[in-house]
Scaffold this motif. Structure first.
Motif, PDB file in Angstrom:
ATOM      1  N   LEU A 508       9.046  -5.032  -6.333  1.00 60.33           N
ATOM      2  CA  LEU A 508       8.977  -4.147  -5.172  1.00 60.33           C
ATOM      3  C   LEU A 508      10.182  -4.421  -4.265  1.00 60.33           C
ATOM      4  CD1 LEU A 508       7.359  -2.072  -3.460  1.00 60.33           C
ATOM      5  CD2 LEU A 508       6.253  -4.040  -2.352  1.00 60.33           C
ATOM      6  N   SER A 509      10.872  -3.357  -3.845  1.00 61.51           N
ATOM      7  CA  SER A 509      12.019  -3.508  -2.939  1.00 61.51           C
ATOM      8  C   SER A 509      11.563  -3.377  -1.489  1.00 61.51           C
ATOM      9  CB  SER A 509      13.081  -2.460  -3.266  1.00 61.51           C
ATOM     10  OG  SER A 509      12.684  -1.190  -2.783  1.00 61.51           O
ATOM     11  N   VAL A 549      -1.244  -2.705  -4.180  1.00 63.27           N
ATOM     12  CA  VAL A 549      -0.131  -2.630  -3.222  1.00 63.27           C
ATOM     13  C   VAL A 549      -0.724  -2.719  -1.814  1.00 63.27           C
ATOM     14  CG1 VAL A 549       1.828  -1.283  -2.398  1.00 63.27           C
ATOM     15  CG2 VAL A 549       1.180  -1.189  -4.808  1.00 63.27           C
ATOM     16  N   ILE A 550      -0.118  -3.550  -0.960  1.00 63.22           N
ATOM     17  CA  ILE A 550      -0.569  -3.714   0.427  1.00 63.22           C
ATOM     18  C   ILE A 550       0.513  -3.191   1.367  1.00 63.22           C
ATOM     19  CG2 ILE A 550      -1.296  -5.381   2.186  1.00 63.22           C
ATOM     20  CD1 ILE A 550      -3.286  -5.182  -0.050  1.00 63.22           C
ATOM     21  N   ARG A 555      -3.769  -1.775   4.632  1.00 65.05           N
ATOM     22  CA  ARG A 555      -4.440  -0.900   3.668  1.00 65.05           C
ATOM     23  C   ARG A 555      -3.987  -1.277   2.262  1.00 65.05           C
ATOM     24  NH1 ARG A 555      -7.172   3.089   6.115  1.00 65.05           N
ATOM     25  NH2 ARG A 555      -7.440   4.276   4.187  1.00 65.05           N
ATOM     26  N   SER A 556      -4.914  -1.119   1.308  1.00 65.98           N
ATOM     27  CA  SER A 556      -4.622  -1.462  -0.083  1.00 65.98           C
ATOM     28  C   SER A 556      -4.670  -0.212  -0.954  1.00 65.98           C
ATOM     29  CB  SER A 556      -5.630  -2.494  -0.611  1.00 65.98           C
ATOM     30  OG  SER A 556      -6.949  -1.975  -0.562  1.00 65.98           O
ATOM     31  N   ILE A 589       2.612  -6.917  -3.280  1.00 58.28           N
ATOM     32  CA  ILE A 589       1.849  -6.476  -4.453  1.00 58.28           C
ATOM     33  C   ILE A 589       1.119  -7.664  -5.048  1.00 58.28           C
ATOM     34  CG2 ILE A 589       3.302  -4.500  -5.043  1.00 58.28           C
ATOM     35  CD1 ILE A 589       4.821  -6.299  -6.969  1.00 58.28           C
ATOM     36  N   ALA A 590       0.070  -7.353  -5.812  1.00 57.57           N
ATOM     37  CA  ALA A 590      -0.672  -8.369  -6.576  1.00 57.57           C
ATOM     38  C   ALA A 590      -1.173  -7.710  -7.846  1.00 57.57           C
ATOM     39  CB  ALA A 590      -1.843  -8.913  -5.753  1.00 57.57           C
ATOM     40  N   ILE A 591      -1.195  -8.468  -8.929  1.00 55.89           N
ATOM     41  CA  ILE A 591      -1.628  -7.917 -10.204  1.00 55.89           C
ATOM     42  C   ILE A 591      -2.552  -8.909 -10.903  1.00 55.89           C
ATOM     43  CG2 ILE A 591       0.400  -8.811 -11.450  1.00 55.89           C
ATOM     44  CD1 ILE A 591       0.293  -6.256 -13.183  1.00 55.89           C
TER      45      ILE A 591
END
Length: 741
Positions: A508-509, A549-550, A555-556, A589-591
């Motif tokens: 993510l940029s 994505v936060i 908000r997610s 981000i988180a995965i």
């Protein structure tokens, strides 16, 4: 003439005429077309086919004849309807995959399980009755059933056939009438016979007792019955229900071999359904399909997994839920009863009423035989008188113009006896015939006593019926084909489960452009970015995992990792697929899997632990996950991995605090608890969760510092404490990361 016509006509309101015409037609279809009779379990067309074949001498031991010959006799003598419909009814009775106990032995092409209607024309096929058909026909000429004129009154046909077994349950049947239908599943002969005999011997037996002998239907194609015992009992109690069937399979050399399909399921159709999913790339774990079915193995479908790592049970559960490998067979026990009325009956009612029919049939058979025995004894008595007075009998016959009345008066015999004497042939006048007559008299007298005793005793009559049922069960019965196995409901694999699981790194940029690179060995900060943009963060995971994505407001949002653009380019803006609120920017981000835990925190120093599943949202506008103040911002989320995890919190001024993860609350959403004590105007810039053995990397400008677990001891403290100041040169911290988690 006009007067005559007026008297012969009748005026009726159209409503009354139409109603009567419709009801007459409906009853005709119900009683003479669609529904089986409880006595022999046959519809009229089936009964006429079987009877016509017996009249043609097409028994199980005879030579078969062209099917067209049978159809011609049926429609010409008993069933004046279409030849194609008659032939199709005949075909079904010959198909071993349609009838549990076929009534017709077909030679030639009589259809296949894949396409039951692919049978050859009746001019090519041949047929005869099966041995089992004898259970319907063997007692036909023994006064057991009522007869009726055929459609043109030139012949008689049986109203029902004298079935020795409850064929209505053994072969079942389907039919659609006007306003009603029937769907009777087939059953196992031995089980039905055992339940019938038990009810005969114990008239007060309840449904539970009958289900002990007859636990469920038994289908000709086998497969598994996965309905629960309670569901099947409810079916038998009400006469309505559903039986769930599932294909059976084995694993051979790493391949799935399907060896039995649900009733009336086409193997070719199942392969088409699976192939369709493969073509739509919804079944990546399957590499090939084969149909190896032949005469020795009527069902042998091969599914080849892509690798030996495929969970075959999960794959089959998906196919059960999405293809014809599992289906529900409707049951509606609607039959024509002995009173001539159609009604849905429960299992006990069907067996009880059939036993009434069978008892009446056996009683009529015994009475018919007893009458024949008495008639023969009466004739033998007259013949014996003749032999004892043979010379006088010969003299009367030679000298009298009307010998019959003279003999009747002289020997006090009846007209029947006199006719029998007059019909004697000369070669029967030997002395030896007297001994034969006396021997026959003794045999018939013993049979008469047995018949009268049986007819006079309900106990003996029931014992005879039970013995005959058990004998037929031994002769024609076989083992159960449909295994009874209670299974959990099949679950289709989710889209994520069906995707190939490949390692990816999502980047993510700072301006919110996102992309995914294959593998985990990716230099994310070293990738090229658009002019004026730069690297913000990255997360490593699998292509089929959940990507969260936060944004800065807390908000997610949820995205499909496998749909992200390749890292070979510069990605795509998140605003193209998501709708953040005005002024919000994407911060992290988180995965991971839905159960993967992560830490959400704000720059105000508050945070909590949650799961990716809790904060996932398919809505483009996302969902409120983290409560953030007006002047604060959400931070990049940090996933929890490893043993004994802890959380490290750092402020922009280089104040670091490490605390156990267990001190954070676990919430689905909210503000969370205070993680670190802040001075006025101070803010948290990063939060990092890591295992006790991992190394923490602190980034400050172009410099970075690595802290091992032991090095972090001085920074450890309780939640909401102040922590410790990092060394000089790390007073402007931008981020935290993990090395060797």
């Amino acid at each position: 003439m006009a007067t005559t016509l007026e008297h012969e006509s009748e005026r009726q309101p159209l409503r009354i005429f139409a109603e009567k015409a419709y009801l007459d037609y409906a009853m005709y279809v119900i009683l003479d077309r669609a529904l089986p009779h409880i006595g022999d379990g046959l519809k009229p067309v089936q009964r006429r086919i079987v009877y016509a074949m017996s009249e043609l001498g097409l028994s199980a031991v005879s030579k078969p004849k062209k099917a067209a010959r049978t159809v011609g006799d049926v429609i010409g003598k008993f069933h004046p309807h279409g030849d194609s419909a008659c032939y199709e009814a005949m075909v079904i009775m010959a198909q071993s995959f349609s009838y549990r106990y076929p009534l017709i032995d077909g030679h030639g092409n009589w259809g296949t399980a894949d396409d039951p209607k692919s049978f050859a024309a009746m001019r090519y096929t041949e047929s005869k009755l099966t041995a089992y058909a004898a259970t319907l026909l063997s007692e036909l000429g023994q006064g057991t059933v009522d007869w009726q004129p055929n459609f043109d009154g030139t012949l008689d046909e049986p109203k029902t056939l004298p079935a020795r077994l409850p064929n209505v349950l053994l072969n079942g049947g389907t039919g659609i009438a006007v306003g009603m239908a029937t769907d009777i599943p087939p059953h196992n002969l031995r089980e039905v016979a055992a339940a019938t005999v038990h009810l005969l011997k114990n008239p007060n037996a309840d449904l539970d007792a009958l289900c002990e002998f007859m636990p469920a239907p038994d289908f000709p194609t086998g497969a598994e019955i996965i309905s629960s015992a309670a569901e099947i009992r409810q079916l038998y109690a009400t006469g309505n229900g559903m039986v769930r069937l599932r294909a059976t399979y084995t694993i051979e050399n790493g391949e799935i071999v399907i060896d039995a399909l649900p009733y009336q399921t086409s193997g070719a159709r199942v392969l088409e359904q699976i192939a369709g999913q493969m073509a739509a790339k919804k079944l990546p774990m399957v590499s090939d399909l084969r149909d190896e079915s032949d005469h020795e193995n009527p069902t042998r479908l091969i599914i080849v997994p892509r690798s030996n790592r495929v969970d075959m049970d999960a794959l089959m559960a998906h196919l059960f839920a999405t293809t014809g490998l599992e289906k529900g067979v409707r049951a509606n026990l609607n039959v024509i009863g002995l009173d001539g009325a159609p009604r849905v009956k429960n299992l006990r009612e069907i067996l009880s009423e059939w036993l009434v029919y069978r008892t009446d049939t056996v009683t009529r058979r015994l009475q018919y035989r007893l009458d024949a025995v008495l008639d023969r004894l009466h004739i033998l008595e007259g013949l014996l008188i003749a032999y004892l007075n043979i010379d006088e009998v010969i003299h009367i016959i030679r000298t009298e113009d009307e010998p019959k009345p003279v003999m009747m008066k002289r020997f006090d015999i009846t007209g029947t006896q006199a006719d029998a004497i007059l019909d004697l042939r000369l070669r029967h006048l030997m002395k030896l015939e007297e001994f034969k007559i006396r021997g026959e008299q003794e045999e018939l007298e013993a049979e008469r006593k047995t018949l009268e005793a049986t007819l006079g005793s309900r106990k003996k009559l029931n014992a005879l019926i039970a013995g005959e049922i058990e004998a037929d069960a031994d002769k024609y019965g076989d083992d159960r084909r449909s295994r009874l196995v209670e299974r959990d409901q099949a679950r289709a694999l989710s889209e994520a489960d069906l995707l190939p699981s490949e390692p990816v790194t999502v980047v993510l940029s700072r301006q919110g452009w996102i992309r995914a690179a294959k593998g985990h060995d990716v230099d994310a900060p070293g990738l090229s970015f658009r002019s004026g943009d730069e690297y913000l963060t990255h997360a490593a995971g699998r292509s089929n995992q959940t990507l969260i994505v936060i944004d800065s407001t807390g908000r997610s949002y949820t995205l499909a990792a496998h749909k992200l653009p390749s890292a070979r380019g510069q990605g795509e803006p998140l605003t193209g697929s998501l709708n953040p609120s005005d002024g919000a920017r994407f911060v992290g981000i988180a995965i991971g899997d839905e159960q993967t835990r992560c830490v959400l925190a704000s720059s105000a120093g508050n945070g909590f632990v949650t799961t990716l599943g809790e904060i996932s949202s398919r809505n483009k506008s996302g969902k409120a996950a983290l409560g953030v103040g007006r002047n604060d911002s959400a931070l990049t989320p940090s996933t929890v991995t490893g043993a004994d995890p802890e959380v490290c919190v750092v402020t922009g001024e280089g104040q670091l605090l490490c605390l156990p993860l267990g001190e954070l609350p676990e919430l689905a959403k909210g503000k969370g608890n205070k993680l670190i004590s802040l001075k006025k105007g101070e803010q948290v810039v990063a939060v990092q969760a890591l295992s006790a053995t991992a190394k923490l990397v602190i980034h400050s400008g172009r410099r970075h510092m690595t802290l091992k677990a032991a090095d972090r001891d001085i920074y450890r403290g309780p939640r909401a404490s102040r922590g410790k100041q990092l060394p000089r040169g790390y007073t402007q911290v931008q981020a935290l990361s993990v090395d060797g988690d």
